[in-house]
Scaffold this motif. Structure first.
Motif, mmCIF file in Angstrom:
data_model
loop_
_atom_site.group_PDB
_atom_site.id
_atom_site.type_symbol
_atom_site.label_atom_id
_atom_site.label_comp_id
_atom_site.label_asym_id
_atom_site.label_seq_id
_atom_site.Cartn_x
_atom_site.Cartn_y
_atom_site.Cartn_z
ATOM 1 N N ILE A 28 83.287 -50.778 137.735
ATOM 2 C CA ILE A 28 83.148 -49.348 138.045
ATOM 3 C C ILE A 28 84.075 -48.525 137.165
ATOM 4 O O ILE A 28 83.680 -47.509 136.581
ATOM 5 N N LYS A 29 85.323 -48.970 137.050
ATOM 6 C CA LYS A 29 86.293 -48.241 136.227
ATOM 7 C C LYS A 29 85.849 -48.202 134.768
ATOM 8 O O LYS A 29 85.909 -47.148 134.116
ATOM 9 N N HIS A 30 85.378 -49.328 134.252
ATOM 10 C CA HIS A 30 84.941 -49.392 132.853
ATOM 11 C C HIS A 30 83.744 -48.471 132.624
ATOM 12 O O HIS A 30 83.676 -47.772 131.601
ATOM 13 N N PHE A 31 82.802 -48.447 133.572
ATOM 14 C CA PHE A 31 81.610 -47.609 133.421
ATOM 15 C C PHE A 31 81.968 -46.129 133.432
ATOM 16 O O PHE A 31 81.494 -45.359 132.593
ATOM 17 N N ILE A 32 82.830 -45.710 134.371
ATOM 18 C CA ILE A 32 83.194 -44.299 134.463
ATOM 19 C C ILE A 32 83.996 -43.856 133.238
ATOM 20 O O ILE A 32 83.885 -42.715 132.787
ATOM 21 N N LYS A 33 84.793 -44.756 132.670
ATOM 22 C CA LYS A 33 85.572 -44.402 131.483
ATOM 23 C C LYS A 33 84.754 -44.477 130.194
ATOM 24 O O LYS A 33 85.189 -44.003 129.157
ATOM 25 N N SER A 34 83.558 -45.063 130.279
ATOM 26 C CA SER A 34 82.737 -45.229 129.080
ATOM 27 C C SER A 34 82.029 -43.932 128.703
ATOM 28 O O SER A 34 81.974 -42.972 129.472
ATOM 29 N N ASN A 35 81.462 -43.915 127.508
ATOM 30 C CA ASN A 35 80.715 -42.748 127.032
ATOM 31 C C ASN A 35 79.345 -42.624 127.693
ATOM 32 O O ASN A 35 78.665 -41.611 127.536
ATOM 33 N N TYR A 36 78.941 -43.671 128.407
ATOM 34 C CA TYR A 36 77.632 -43.647 129.065
ATOM 35 C C TYR A 36 77.651 -42.853 130.372
ATOM 36 O O TYR A 36 76.595 -42.446 130.863
ATOM 37 N N TYR A 37 78.840 -42.650 130.930
ATOM 38 C CA TYR A 37 78.947 -41.937 132.204
ATOM 39 C C TYR A 37 79.519 -40.551 131.956
ATOM 40 O O TYR A 37 80.531 -40.415 131.253
ATOM 41 N N PRO A 38 78.962 -39.494 132.502
ATOM 42 C CA PRO A 38 77.766 -39.472 133.355
ATOM 43 C C PRO A 38 76.475 -39.182 132.583
ATOM 44 O O PRO A 38 75.450 -38.891 133.166
ATOM 45 N N ILE A 82 71.777 -35.341 152.022
ATOM 46 C CA ILE A 82 72.180 -36.745 152.201
ATOM 47 C C ILE A 82 73.129 -37.147 151.077
ATOM 48 O O ILE A 82 74.149 -37.826 151.303
ATOM 49 N N LEU A 83 72.812 -36.709 149.849
ATOM 50 C CA LEU A 83 73.685 -37.015 148.715
ATOM 51 C C LEU A 83 75.053 -36.374 148.879
ATOM 52 O O LEU A 83 76.086 -36.984 148.563
ATOM 53 N N PHE A 84 75.089 -35.131 149.381
ATOM 54 C CA PHE A 84 76.366 -34.460 149.580
ATOM 55 C C PHE A 84 77.247 -35.224 150.564
ATOM 56 O O PHE A 84 78.460 -35.314 150.393
ATOM 57 N N VAL A 85 76.639 -35.779 151.603
ATOM 58 C CA VAL A 85 77.403 -36.532 152.602
ATOM 59 C C VAL A 85 77.844 -37.880 152.041
ATOM 60 O O VAL A 85 78.982 -38.300 152.227
ATOM 61 N N ALA A 86 76.949 -38.546 151.336
ATOM 62 C CA ALA A 86 77.239 -39.901 150.861
ATOM 63 C C ALA A 86 78.141 -39.918 149.639
ATOM 64 O O ALA A 86 79.016 -40.786 149.517
ATOM 65 N N ALA A 87 77.952 -38.964 148.727
ATOM 66 C CA ALA A 87 78.666 -39.021 147.452
ATOM 67 C C ALA A 87 79.231 -37.679 147.024
ATOM 68 O O ALA A 87 79.453 -37.450 145.821
ATOM 69 N N GLY A 88 79.492 -36.766 147.968
ATOM 70 C CA GLY A 88 80.055 -35.473 147.619
ATOM 71 C C GLY A 88 79.152 -34.716 146.663
ATOM 72 O O GLY A 88 77.933 -34.798 146.747
ATOM 73 N N ARG A 89 79.756 -34.013 145.710
ATOM 74 C CA ARG A 89 78.979 -33.188 144.793
ATOM 75 C C ARG A 89 78.560 -33.950 143.534
ATOM 76 O O ARG A 89 78.428 -33.356 142.455
ATOM 77 N N PHE A 90 78.339 -35.246 143.651
ATOM 78 C CA PHE A 90 77.895 -36.023 142.494
ATOM 79 C C PHE A 90 76.603 -35.449 141.922
ATOM 80 O O PHE A 90 76.376 -35.500 140.711
ATOM 81 N N TRP A 91 75.746 -34.900 142.789
ATOM 82 C CA TRP A 91 74.512 -34.288 142.293
ATOM 83 C C TRP A 91 74.822 -33.232 141.247
ATOM 84 O O TRP A 91 74.070 -33.059 140.276
ATOM 85 N N CYS A 92 75.935 -32.500 141.401
ATOM 86 C CA CYS A 92 76.278 -31.430 140.477
ATOM 87 C C CYS A 92 76.578 -31.965 139.077
ATOM 88 O O CYS A 92 76.518 -31.209 138.101
ATOM 89 N N THR A 93 76.928 -33.241 138.979
ATOM 90 C CA THR A 93 77.075 -33.863 137.666
ATOM 91 C C THR A 93 75.711 -34.209 137.096
ATOM 92 O O THR A 93 75.443 -34.042 135.903
ATOM 93 N N VAL A 94 74.814 -34.705 137.941
ATOM 94 C CA VAL A 94 73.473 -35.097 137.504
ATOM 95 C C VAL A 94 72.599 -33.872 137.225
ATOM 96 O O VAL A 94 71.713 -33.916 136.369
#
Length: 461
Positions: A28-38, A82-94
């Protein structure tokens, strides 16, 4: 060596309750630090958005058979809370609008500071825009009009582009997006949080999380991890994780609603919106019930007109005023029971206790559309390839959905009352009974509305 590693790990533990840091998981750490995320999610979102926009603007005008309509109002809109409850504002990145903002700023942005009036009144603008769009949906039938939905998205996209040309970071997302208030309120009750490690952040001199580095820009939502105490504006873009030189950042699952009673600076805008959402959910439910026509008829006898915009507006305003008035009255009664705090303070603090019930009502309403109309997404997708498929749109019966809705209201009502208990510092029922009663009353209204059969937005193919 083992002792040194133990001491190092202990420094990374946040004070207070024990938490799991998802960034301790290497993949998870490697993926988030990579250029592929987000980026991998953002570009996929833009691709889907482009198809949706084309279908809304140039596809069939029959909302029952338009792929864009099904994707926006049957899938995305019900799933977003549902996304807001499960993963906060992650949708705002997507969100495609956020990525468009980043691209515009990169190639044409002047990067001027956000205007002071937006910093001060942005949340009120967000509240009003959410109300205006909800009102417009009912008056102009946006949900049932592919072209109307497309024009609404084009309007929002135009606002994103204009603000991104002139202002820094994601000014639109922070202070103008109609989903911002909803996302902020629901994310506070969410099951995920991003925070810094206090002992490490305290000695940090770089402020790389906010300022940015050559690895990534600074927080696009204007957040400073060192002082963050709320998930209201964090979209988990990962830029702070990439930029932090000390591995101070943690992303942790948490008990939903735990943030609601630990806020150091509650704001009236958030409590106001929580009460307004309660009223909006009531309206959304009532307009799908058989009693709606009776309600409109009664209002028309008072106004002397059969104009739907006029009569709906009156019902809409009343529906929003009632929860605000009830929260104010309960705050006054609580202040009378507890002489140490005034009515305004109770309104601001206990307004947050409405959020779990807001979520329950909102999720319950959207669950009906999701579970009884979801096959429209698949059928309309097949139609893009000239494959005609017909049949029932539901994956669950109306009765099964009603049971789930009532279960959700029970959980939301219990959570709201527990939040009252914690916001009130575990005071006796004798001092907090007006707030408990308020939550019970709102729960009963939701129970009743979900006990009455609802009408479908889309119909059988």
């Amino acid at each position: 060596m083992a002792k040194a590693e133990t001491q190092s790990k202990s420094k990374h533990k946040p004070s207070g309750r024990k938490t799991i840091n998802l960034l301790d998981i290497p993949i998870i750490k490697h993926f988030i630090k990579s250029n592929y995320y987000p980026g991998i999610f953002q570009w996929a979102g833009i691709g889907v958005f482009a198809v949706i926009m084309y279908q809304l603007l140039f596809g069939t005008s029959d909302s029952d058979k338009n792929f864009g309509t099904a994707m926006v109002w049957v899938l995305w809109w019900p799933v977003i809370p549902i996304l807001f409850v499960a993963a906060g504002r992650f949708w705002c990145t997507v969100c495609p609008f956020g990525k468009v903002s980043d691209l515009v700023r990169r190639f044409a942005g002047k990067e001027s500071p956000m205007p002071k009036f937006l910093k001060k009144y942005g949340i009120w603008i967000i509240d009003l825009s959410f109300i205006a769009i909800t009102w417009s949906d009912h008056v102009f039938g946006i949900v049932h009009s592919p072209r109307g939905s497309g024009y609404l998205l084009l309007l929002l996209l135009t606002m994103v582009i204009i603000t991104s040309v002139y202002y820094e970071r994601r000014t639109f997302c922070k202070s103008l997006c109609f989903l911002g208030g909803l996302a902020g309120n629901y994310s506070r009750a969410g099951a995920l949080e991003l925070r810094g490690t206090p002992d490490i952040c305290r000695t940090c001199k770089t402020q790389a999380c906010y300022r940015g580095t050559d690895k990534a820009e600074g927080c696009n939502m204007f957040q400073f991890v060192k002082t963050m105490q709320s998930s209201e504006d964090c979209n988990y873009c990962g830029d702070c994780v990439k930029n932090c030189p000390n591995d101070s950042i943690r992303i942790s699952p948490r008990i939903p609603t735990i943030e609601l009673w630990g806020l150091h600076r509650p704001r009236i805008e958030h409590s106001f919106l929580a009460a307004v959402i309660m009223g909006i959910v009531f309206v959304q439910n009532v307009t799908m019930l058989s009693i709606w026509e009776e309600t409109l008829y009664y209002i028309s006898t008072i106004t002397g007109t059969t104009s739907y915009p006029v009569n709906f507006t009156i019902a809409f305003v009343i529906a929003m005023i009632i929860p605000i008035a009830m929260l104010a009255f309960a705050s006054k009664a609580t202040a009378w029971c507890d002489r140490q705090t005034n009515t305004y303070q109770h309104f601001v603090r206990f307004g947050y206790a409405l959020i779990p019930l807001d979520l329950a009502g909102h999720l319950g309403h959207n669950m009906f559309h999701l579970l009884t109309e979801i096959k429209a997404v698949w059928y309309n997708f097949l139609a893009l390839f000239q494959i005609n498929h017909t049949g029932d749109l539901a994956v669950a019966s109306d009765g099964a959905v009603q049971v789930a809705q009532m279960g959700m209201v029970f959980i939301g009502g219990f959570a709201s009352m527990y939040v009252v208990y914690r916001i009130g510092n575990k005071q006796s029922v004798k001092k907090l009974w007006p707030m408990y009663l308020l939550m019970i009353l709102f729960g009963i209204v939701n129970f009743y509305l979900f006990s009455v059969p609802m009408e479908h937005r889309l119909h059988t193919h």
